[in-house]
Structure formats: structure tokens, C-alpha cells
Motif scaffolding. Structure first.
Motif, PDB file in Angstrom:
ATOM      1  N   HIS A 126     -54.511   7.218 -18.234  1.00 58.16           N
ATOM      2  CA  HIS A 126     -54.542   8.270 -17.222  1.00 58.16           C
ATOM      3  C   HIS A 126     -55.871   9.026 -17.173  1.00 58.16           C
ATOM      4  O   HIS A 126     -56.422   9.216 -16.085  1.00 58.16           O
ATOM      5  CB  HIS A 126     -53.377   9.256 -17.408  1.00 58.16           C
ATOM      6  N   PHE A 127     -56.389   9.458 -18.303  1.00 60.08           N
ATOM      7  CA  PHE A 127     -57.629  10.235 -18.283  1.00 60.08           C
ATOM      8  C   PHE A 127     -58.777   9.463 -17.631  1.00 60.08           C
ATOM      9  O   PHE A 127     -59.446  10.002 -16.742  1.00 60.08           O
ATOM     10  CB  PHE A 127     -58.020  10.715 -19.683  1.00 60.08           C
ATOM     11  N   PRO A 128     -59.034   8.212 -18.026  1.00 55.62           N
ATOM     12  CA  PRO A 128     -60.156   7.502 -17.389  1.00 55.62           C
ATOM     13  C   PRO A 128     -59.990   7.358 -15.873  1.00 55.62           C
ATOM     14  O   PRO A 128     -60.978   7.336 -15.144  1.00 55.62           O
ATOM     15  CB  PRO A 128     -60.152   6.127 -18.060  1.00 55.62           C
ATOM     16  N   ALA A 129     -58.755   7.274 -15.401  1.00 58.52           N
ATOM     17  CA  ALA A 129     -58.516   7.101 -13.968  1.00 58.52           C
ATOM     18  C   ALA A 129     -58.522   8.425 -13.199  1.00 58.52           C
ATOM     19  O   ALA A 129     -58.881   8.451 -12.023  1.00 58.52           O
ATOM     20  CB  ALA A 129     -57.175   6.399 -13.754  1.00 58.52           C
ATOM     21  N   ALA A 130     -58.139   9.509 -13.847  1.00 59.37           N
ATOM     22  CA  ALA A 130     -57.896  10.759 -13.118  1.00 59.37           C
ATOM     23  C   ALA A 130     -58.940  11.848 -13.321  1.00 59.37           C
ATOM     24  O   ALA A 130     -59.059  12.747 -12.479  1.00 59.37           O
ATOM     25  CB  ALA A 130     -56.521  11.316 -13.509  1.00 59.37           C
ATOM     26  N   HIS A 131     -59.689  11.804 -14.411  1.00 56.14           N
ATOM     27  CA  HIS A 131     -60.632  12.893 -14.663  1.00 56.14           C
ATOM     28  C   HIS A 131     -61.706  12.962 -13.578  1.00 56.14           C
ATOM     29  O   HIS A 131     -62.267  11.945 -13.173  1.00 56.14           O
ATOM     30  CB  HIS A 131     -61.313  12.734 -16.020  1.00 56.14           C
ATOM     31  N   GLN A 132     -61.963  14.187 -13.119  1.00 57.32           N
ATOM     32  CA  GLN A 132     -63.040  14.466 -12.173  1.00 57.32           C
ATOM     33  C   GLN A 132     -63.868  15.609 -12.732  1.00 57.32           C
ATOM     34  O   GLN A 132     -63.307  16.577 -13.263  1.00 57.32           O
ATOM     35  CB  GLN A 132     -62.481  14.874 -10.807  1.00 57.32           C
ATOM     36  N   PRO A 133     -65.165  15.552 -12.629  1.00 58.05           N
ATOM     37  CA  PRO A 133     -65.992  16.665 -13.110  1.00 58.05           C
ATOM     38  C   PRO A 133     -65.692  17.946 -12.325  1.00 58.05           C
ATOM     39  O   PRO A 133     -65.373  17.892 -11.133  1.00 58.05           O
ATOM     40  CB  PRO A 133     -67.427  16.204 -12.843  1.00 58.05           C
ATOM     41  N   VAL A 134     -65.806  19.075 -12.996  1.00 60.68           N
ATOM     42  CA  VAL A 134     -65.573  20.373 -12.358  1.00 60.68           C
ATOM     43  C   VAL A 134     -66.489  20.537 -11.146  1.00 60.68           C
ATOM     44  O   VAL A 134     -66.079  21.101 -10.125  1.00 60.68           O
ATOM     45  CB  VAL A 134     -65.792  21.533 -13.363  1.00 60.68           C
ATOM     46  N   ASP A 135     -67.699  20.034 -11.236  1.00 56.95           N
ATOM     47  CA  ASP A 135     -68.659  20.160 -10.132  1.00 56.95           C
ATOM     48  C   ASP A 135     -68.163  19.531  -8.842  1.00 56.95           C
ATOM     49  O   ASP A 135     -68.660  19.867  -7.766  1.00 56.95           O
ATOM     50  CB  ASP A 135     -70.001  19.530 -10.514  1.00 56.95           C
ATOM     51  N   SER A 136     -67.204  18.621  -8.922  1.00 56.02           N
ATOM     52  CA  SER A 136     -66.682  17.973  -7.724  1.00 56.02           C
ATOM     53  C   SER A 136     -65.592  18.802  -7.041  1.00 56.02           C
ATOM     54  O   SER A 136     -65.135  18.438  -5.961  1.00 56.02           O
ATOM     55  CB  SER A 136     -66.126  16.584  -8.065  1.00 56.02           C
ATOM     56  N   LEU A 137     -65.194  19.915  -7.657  1.00 61.69           N
ATOM     57  CA  LEU A 137     -64.133  20.769  -7.114  1.00 61.69           C
ATOM     58  C   LEU A 137     -64.733  21.917  -6.316  1.00 61.69           C
ATOM     59  O   LEU A 137     -65.933  22.177  -6.364  1.00 61.69           O
ATOM     60  CB  LEU A 137     -63.258  21.289  -8.255  1.00 61.69           C
TER      61      LEU A 137
END
Length: 184
Positions: free
Chosen positions: A92-103
Motif C-alpha cells: 500500500h505505501f509504495p502505491a499510495a504515498h504522495q509527497p506533501v508538496d503535491s497537496l
């Protein structure tokens, strides 16, 4: 597997890898609620019924009592889930993590607050509404997106929803994958 105890619920989460708390037609995931073998609220009965009275606290107790085995968080679509920690780390983490900068800016500001110190939902909401002028709905969306992107997590031992940086609670998962993202 029909679930009657907290221990049964932990074994269930480990077996299915990821489940929602409650059923929804908007996901194919099974739910903890629909697999608990306790009666629903009966006509004339006060309270929530035995099934709901079990499931509601279990969503918090499972990650608290099994912190090295079970994760509680949100996934795409905003669904609250319980997840096997190995599944979180490996899949799950490798597929779902997004950097905060993308929010968005509200999410980034919320993260900066949480990175400095733990915040309860109510206190953080009040601070960000005061500071940014955002609406409650905008705040709720930002907080949900921080959870979905695996940047914040709920403290496992908190009575209230208290938020911590994901990388502090699950540093081994963070360091393993975020370093991979940087090197890619």
C-alpha cells in the motif's frame, strides 16, 4: 471467519490484509462490520446494538493493542480502513504515498503544524480556519488527503483524534520507500 472478539478481529485483519470499518457499495473491500457475528440493534432496544458497540471501539483498539501488526488510516475514496502492517509496508505505501508538496496549501499548512507538534482535529481545525480562512469542509478534505497520501496518522493511544507525521510513527516504512522515491 465470524468475529466475536477483539482477538478474532485482529486475526481477520491479518487474513484479509485490508478492510473498511463499515460496508459501502463504493468499494469492493470487505468490512469489519459485516463480518462481526454479534446482533445488530433490535427494535425497541436502546443504544447502537451489540455489533456497532463492538466495531466502533475496535477501530481504535486494534491499532492500539496491535501496533506492530495493524494500521488504521484512510485510503483513496476516503474510506477508513484497518490494514495489516506488512501489507501497508510492502504494497500500500509504495502505491499510495504522495509527497506533501503535491497537496493543496491548506493540507501543506496542516502538515507543517503537525510536523512541529501533535494536534487534535478540533484544535487544528480551529487554528487553520483562523489562520487561512478556510471552511470546515476544506479543512476536512485537507486532513483526509493528508491521511490518504500517508503523510499523517492518528495516534494509536489517543482518546481523541490526535495527528502525528507518518514518518515518525512508521519511520521504517517511510525510510525504506521515501528513499526509493528520491533515488528513482
Amino acid at each position: 471467519m465470524k468475529i466475536k472478539t477483539l482477538q478474532d478481529a485482529a486475526a481477520f485483519v491479518k487474513a484479509v490484509k485490508v478492510c473498511t470499518i463499515f460496508p459501502s457499495d463504493k468499494t469492493e473491500l470487505t468490512s469489519l462490520y459485516e463480518n462481526v457475528d454479534l446482533p445488530e440493534k433490535q427494535p425497541g432496544e436502546s443504544g447502537w446494538g451489540r455489533r456497532m458497540e463492538a466495531v466502533w471501539p475496535w477501530k481504535n483498539r486494534l491499532p492500539s493493542e496491535y501496533p506492530n501488526e495493524i494500521y488504521y488510516g484512510k485510503i483513496k475514496g476516503g474510506f477508513a480502513v484497518l490494514m495489516d502492517l506488512d501489507y501497508l509496508a510492502d504494497t500500500h505505501f509504495p502505491a499510495a504515498h504522495q509527497p506533501v508538496d503535491s497537496l493543496n496549501a491548506i493540507a501543506r499548512r496542516a502538515y507543517e503544524c503537525i510536523r512541529q507538534e501533535p494536534w487534535t482535529t478540533t484544535d487544528l481545525r480551529n487554528e487553520l480556519i483562523r489562520e487561512t480562512g478556510c471552511s470546515k469542509s476544506q479543512f476536512d478534505t485537507a486532513l483526509k488527503n493528508l491521511q490518504i497520501s500517508l503523510n499523517i496518522v492518528r495516534a494509536n493511544d489517543a482518546e481523541q483524534d490526535t495527528w502525528l507525521p507518518f514518518q515518525e510513527v512508521y519511520s521504517d516504512i517511510w525510510n525504506r520507500h521515501v528513499d526509493e522515491f528520491r533515488d528513482a
